[in-house]
Design a protein around this motif. Sequence first.
Motif: not given
Length: 311
Positions: A97-115, A47-54
């Motif tokens: 390679f083409d970058i599909l998605f990049q984020c840091q902790s806050v813009s990713c969605g915090g711990y919801d994204f991390r987990f 599984t590959i993330a393509t967007e932030r936690f929504n």
Amino acid sequence: MTILSRFLWLATVLMFATGAAQPVQAFNLPAGAKLRAEERDDAGRATIATERFNGEAVPSIVAEGQIVRQAWKVDGTSQTSFQILLGLRDQLIQDGFDILFQCQSVSCGGYDFRFGVGHFKAPDMFVDLGDYHYLSARKEGQLTSVLVSRSKEAAFIEVLQLNPEDSAASKAPAISAQTAVRIPSSGPIGALLENNGRTVLDGLSFATGSSELTDGNVPVLNELATYLNRNPEREIILVGHTDAEGSLAGNVTLSRKRATAVMNSLIQQYEVNPAQLSAEGVGFLMPLTPNLTAEGREMNRRVEAVLISTD
């Protein structure tokens, strides 16, 4: 990059290079990088993330093919997690390679994204919930994701690399839309923390605008205290959340006060070692459910426990 780490990467490449298939992407990792964990699958699914936690899940794609998952630790590096990610990102771009998605902790969605992303757990892969970076990339059928974080002493890098089973240019890997499933909060609290990394502390109740617990006798706190007292090496962060009534700044302060109230209760009523606890707040940025109803707002007024131990 050390001779050992370079050798391990090249060994992985050789194991997975079959027929006309292209080898997995070989990174030049920071000096001192040591492989902590590795899993390989000739015909797996990733599984590959393509967007932030929504607000409900992490939008992702799933692909099938030859998979390599690795966790690396870099002791003593002065590089920040962002600097490390930029170096790996530049290597991917240079390799086409083409970058599909990049984020840091806050813009990713915090711990919801991390987990919702990542495969390895501590101590092999440590993630600071306030300091991590993620990217996903694609080159024809190949997919790669990188998760980077660091502790005070070391940096941690998790890499997922996927090649399609048939890498012929005319045939791309099977890819379909998929979203990550939310982590359930039911079950023994120790198992939830050690398997999922976090859990909602069900049974806590806060009135709107208040940091006071409405019930001093909460079974989940007794269960959490028992777990921590039996495992004195474990440390957790208590993360407070609010509903969406009021300003963000005010709610961040209120959510931190709620987490602190729970922490103080664990220390004073249940005799948990203060060294095992800390408290943070994120306001209304991570709702479990829409704030459109009284029931939804009550669900969002909560505190979660996040396991941060690396050993």
